[in-house]
Design an enzyme around this catalytic site. Structure first.
Site, PDB file in Angstrom:
ATOM      1  N   ILE A 161     -28.197  36.356 -14.541  1.00  0.00           N
ATOM      2  CA  ILE A 161     -28.980  35.992 -15.729  1.00  0.00           C
ATOM      3  C   ILE A 161     -30.407  36.521 -15.613  1.00  0.00           C
ATOM      4  CG2 ILE A 161     -29.821  34.089 -17.166  1.00  0.00           C
ATOM      5  CD1 ILE A 161     -27.298  32.502 -16.302  1.00  0.00           C
ATOM      6  N   THR A 239     -34.516  28.001 -18.643  1.00  0.00           N
ATOM      7  CA  THR A 239     -33.148  27.921 -19.146  1.00  0.00           C
ATOM      8  C   THR A 239     -32.195  27.562 -18.006  1.00  0.00           C
ATOM      9  OG1 THR A 239     -32.867  30.279 -18.741  1.00  0.00           O
ATOM     10  CG2 THR A 239     -33.412  29.638 -20.991  1.00  0.00           C
ATOM     11  N   ALA A 240     -32.764  27.204 -16.843  1.00  0.00           N
ATOM     12  CA  ALA A 240     -31.916  26.974 -15.661  1.00  0.00           C
ATOM     13  C   ALA A 240     -31.561  25.489 -15.544  1.00  0.00           C
ATOM     14  CB  ALA A 240     -32.601  27.505 -14.424  1.00  0.00           C
ATOM     15  N   ARG A 241     -32.457  24.708 -14.952  1.00  0.00           N
ATOM     16  CA  ARG A 241     -32.239  23.269 -14.835  1.00  0.00           C
ATOM     17  C   ARG A 241     -33.581  22.550 -14.873  1.00  0.00           C
ATOM     18  NH1 ARG A 241     -27.801  24.157 -16.234  1.00  0.00           N
ATOM     19  NH2 ARG A 241     -25.828  23.604 -15.230  1.00  0.00           N
ATOM     20  N   GLU A 270     -31.140  14.817 -18.860  1.00  0.00           N
ATOM     21  CA  GLU A 270     -30.649  15.078 -20.229  1.00  0.00           C
ATOM     22  C   GLU A 270     -29.650  14.004 -20.650  1.00  0.00           C
ATOM     23  OE1 GLU A 270     -29.051  19.042 -20.356  1.00  0.00           O
ATOM     24  OE2 GLU A 270     -30.907  19.929 -19.665  1.00  0.00           O
ATOM     25  N   HIS A 288     -30.450  22.276 -24.602  1.00  0.00           N
ATOM     26  CA  HIS A 288     -29.515  22.880 -23.633  1.00  0.00           C
ATOM     27  C   HIS A 288     -28.425  23.696 -24.341  1.00  0.00           C
ATOM     28  CE1 HIS A 288     -27.691  22.413 -19.348  1.00  0.00           C
ATOM     29  NE2 HIS A 288     -27.388  23.591 -19.867  1.00  0.00           N
ATOM     30  N   GLY A 290     -28.233  27.261 -24.041  1.00  0.00           N
ATOM     31  CA  GLY A 290     -28.250  28.632 -23.518  1.00  0.00           C
ATOM     32  C   GLY A 290     -26.920  29.355 -23.689  1.00  0.00           C
ATOM     33  N   SER A 291     -25.833  28.681 -23.410  1.00  0.00           N
ATOM     34  CA  SER A 291     -24.521  29.349 -23.490  1.00  0.00           C
ATOM     35  C   SER A 291     -23.815  29.078 -24.821  1.00  0.00           C
ATOM     36  CB  SER A 291     -23.625  28.887 -22.332  1.00  0.00           C
ATOM     37  OG  SER A 291     -23.344  27.507 -22.455  1.00  0.00           O
TER      38      SER A 291
HETATM   39  C1  DGY Z   1     -24.087  26.162 -17.279  1.00  0.00           C
HETATM   40  O1  DGY Z   1     -23.061  26.817 -17.475  1.00  0.00           O
HETATM   41  O2  DGY Z   1     -24.438  25.793 -16.179  1.00  0.00           O
HETATM   42  C2  DGY Z   1     -24.918  25.830 -18.476  1.00  0.00           C
HETATM   43  O3  DGY Z   1     -26.041  25.122 -18.167  1.00  0.00           O
HETATM   44  C3  DGY Z   1     -24.101  25.153 -19.531  1.00  0.00           C
HETATM   45  O4  DGY Z   1     -23.566  26.202 -20.217  1.00  0.00           O
END
Ligand code: DGY
Length: 321
Positions: A161, A239-241, A270, A288, A290-291
């Site tokens: 990523i 966008t990670a954690r 969250e 959350h 991102g995906s």
């Molecule tokens: C993941 O895959 O870890 C994302 O945070 C959720 O899609």
């Protein structure tokens, strides 16, 4: 797969195509109401299934694993992140776990760019002005933000990523710096400057973007002391954690203007994000997602099912943990 179908439970509602494939290949138990099951629900479910297709909202820690029925031997998470899983404890109990890398890389990189742009260009303020019917018309000094061109982007975690974000940021003429456990070979580095120590990179981060796993060593990495190492008016993107950031410290820095803006898609605890973020006009916030593209979420589900299929065919799942 030959013989009687294995019993598989899906702990959340998943994309239609994923559920259809699960129902085709397994004796599948769905969760059409998308009701989070919680530890007791997961334990109950494990008594009647051979495997689980879970989501990042299902915390499978050592305490839960100790209570799972021995019948359930495979747990496939619909995520690349594995901070909700205790992989060691699962291994010790003879349970195989897998995740879904690669297929959400582009979607997550796109959200990182959206956050970067939204934060830099004050998108939240512009949206709020319009929706509150407070826009009095164009002015030469209205909502002046920061241009990304030529700015230094510091990426923490240069895996799939991180590299996808670097590629996109280059198209915006940003200058790429990165910190990673290992230095990348030149063809992957593409001229980006490597910093062995992430802390030592902070002074060049006009924009700092997190793309590393949520390891204990990175817990609240961006704290008050390290924020002081950033250039004045830096932008922070995550966008990670959520656990990578000390929320109190970032909120204070955003209020003071020490950090000009933040673009955040992930949060500690969250969905109960720190309430201090909500009133901040310079925080561009997303839930959350991102995906959250059809392509990525279908591919994540298919990858999770590929892992389950391999396991029940007696093979090592391609993305076993
Ligand atoms: C993941 O895959 O870890 C994302 O945070 C959720 O899609």
């Amino acid at each position: 797969m030959s013989g009687a179908k294995k019993k598989l439970a899906l702990t959340r509602r998943f994309p239609k195509a994923v559920e259809e494939r699960a129902e085709r290949d397994y004796d599948a138990q769905l969760n059409p109401d998308d009701r989070p099951l919680g530890p007791d629900g997961l334990v109950e479910l494990s008594k009647s299934v051979d495997g689980l297709l879970i989501a990042p909202t299902d915390k499978i820690d050592a305490a839960l694993l100790a209570r799972l029925d021995p019948r359930c031997k495979m747990i496939a998470t619909f995520s690349v992140g594995i901070d909700h899983l205790d992989v060691e404890a699962a291994r010790a109990r003879g349970i195989t776990m897998s995740n879904t890398p690669d297929v959400l890389t582009d979607a997550t990189a796109e959200i990182a760019m959206l956050l970067m742009l939204g934060a830099a260009r004050r998108a939240h303020e512009g949206q709020t002005m319009l929706r509150a019917d407070a826009w009095k018309g164009w002015t030469p000094t209205q909502l002046l933000g920061a241009q990304l061109t030529g700015r230094r982007l510091g990426i923490i975690g240069m895996g799939r990523i991180g590299q996808a974000v670097a590629k996109r940021a280059r198209a915006f003429d940003m200058v790429i710096h990165y910190s990673n456990r290992n230095r990348l070979p030149p063809e992957r580095e593409q001229g980006a400057a490597f910093h062995a120590d992430p802390e030592a990179m902070l002074s060049v981060c006009d924009v700092l973007s997190f793309h590393c796993p949520a390891s204990p060593a990175m817990h609240r990495f961006l704290d008050a002391r390290r924020i002081e190492l950033l250039p004045q008016g830096a932008i922070v993107v995550n966008t990670a954690r959520g656990m990578l950031i000390d929320d109190e410290a970032l909120i204070a820095a955003l209020l003071a203007g020490r950090v000009a803006a933040a673009g955040l898609d992930v949060f500690t605890n969250e969905p109960n994000l720190h309430p201090g973020y909500r009133p901040l006009i310079n925080a561009f916030l997303l839930p959350h997602m991102g995906s959250a593209t059809i392509e990525a979420r279908n591919a994540m589900g298919f990858r999770a099912l590929d892992n389950l299929d391999a396991f029940f065919a007696g093979k090592t799942p391609p993305h076993a943990l």
